[in-house]
Design a protein around this motif. Structure first.
Motif, PDB file in Angstrom:
ATOM      1  N   LYS A   1       0.844  -1.188   0.000  1.00  0.00           N
ATOM      2  CA  LYS A   1       0.000   0.000   0.000  1.00  0.00           C
ATOM      3  C   LYS A   1       0.883   1.242   0.000  1.00  0.00           C
ATOM      4  CE  LYS A   1      -3.612  -2.192   2.713  1.00  0.00           C
ATOM      5  NZ  LYS A   1      -4.320  -2.166   3.996  1.00  0.00           N
ATOM      6  N   PHE A   2       0.587   2.161  -0.914  1.00  0.00           N
ATOM      7  CA  PHE A   2       1.265   3.446  -0.989  1.00  0.00           C
ATOM      8  C   PHE A   2       0.254   4.538  -0.667  1.00  0.00           C
ATOM      9  CE2 PHE A   2       3.685   0.700  -3.797  1.00  0.00           C
ATOM     10  CZ  PHE A   2       4.995   1.039  -3.510  1.00  0.00           C
ATOM     11  N   PRO A   3       0.660   5.553   0.068  1.00  0.00           N
ATOM     12  CA  PRO A   3      -0.289   6.613   0.437  1.00  0.00           C
ATOM     13  C   PRO A   3      -0.969   7.281  -0.761  1.00  0.00           C
ATOM     14  CG  PRO A   3       1.738   6.856   1.693  1.00  0.00           C
ATOM     15  CD  PRO A   3       1.975   5.773   0.672  1.00  0.00           C
ATOM     16  N   LYS A   4      -0.275   7.410  -1.893  1.00  0.00           N
ATOM     17  CA  LYS A   4      -0.873   8.148  -3.016  1.00  0.00           C
ATOM     18  C   LYS A   4      -1.748   7.298  -3.935  1.00  0.00           C
ATOM     19  CE  LYS A   4       3.076   8.029  -6.174  1.00  0.00           C
ATOM     20  NZ  LYS A   4       3.989   8.873  -6.932  1.00  0.00           N
ATOM     21  N   TYR A   5      -1.851   5.984  -3.678  1.00  0.00           N
ATOM     22  CA  TYR A   5      -2.689   5.109  -4.497  1.00  0.00           C
ATOM     23  C   TYR A   5      -3.800   4.496  -3.652  1.00  0.00           C
ATOM     24  CZ  TYR A   5       1.332   5.275  -7.660  1.00  0.00           C
ATOM     25  OH  TYR A   5       2.345   5.692  -8.476  1.00  0.00           O
ATOM     26  N   LYS A   6      -4.984   4.342  -4.265  1.00  0.00           N
ATOM     27  CA  LYS A   6      -6.095   3.716  -3.546  1.00  0.00           C
ATOM     28  C   LYS A   6      -5.891   2.220  -3.389  1.00  0.00           C
ATOM     29  CE  LYS A   6      -9.854   6.888  -4.544  1.00  0.00           C
ATOM     30  NZ  LYS A   6     -11.223   7.002  -4.991  1.00  0.00           N
TER      31      LYS A   6
ATOM     32  N   LYS B   1      -0.151  -1.972  -4.761  1.00  0.00           N
ATOM     33  CA  LYS B   1       0.626  -2.313  -5.950  1.00  0.00           C
ATOM     34  C   LYS B   1       1.396  -3.594  -5.653  1.00  0.00           C
ATOM     35  CE  LYS B   1      -0.596   1.390  -8.061  1.00  0.00           C
ATOM     36  NZ  LYS B   1      -1.474   1.355  -9.202  1.00  0.00           N
TER      37      LYS B   1
END
Length: 79
Positions: free
Chosen positions: A24-29, A32
């Motif tokens: 989980k990346f903060p800028k993606y819902k 990845k």
């Protein structure tokens, strides 16, 4: 300088297995997927241990781990 390059003239060991981590990346819902090639012929016990940790959903696994250092194309470190 934290930049590391892989010498293309040197043959890498054969990738014998692949593991993946959904990150989980903060800028993606959506998470990845990171696919990691494992060199089982060179480091069989390390590959066995990594697969056990990456495939596990119990208390001893990478589930919920936070990456604090990423060297593109070379390594990731969590803690």
């Amino acid at each position: 300088d934290d930049t590391t390059t892989i010498d293309p003239s040197i043959d890498l060991p054969k990738i014998t297995q692949r593991a993946y981590l959904d990150i989980k990346f903060p800028k993606y819902k959506e998470p990845k997927r990171l696919v990691i090639g494992l060199f089982g012929d060179v480091m069989p016990k390390t590959v066995e241990n990594f697969l056990a940790l990456s495939n596990s959903s119990n208390d001893v696994s990478y589930n919920g781990a936070t990456f604090y250092r990423v060297l593109s194309g070379m390594s990731i470190q969590d803690g």
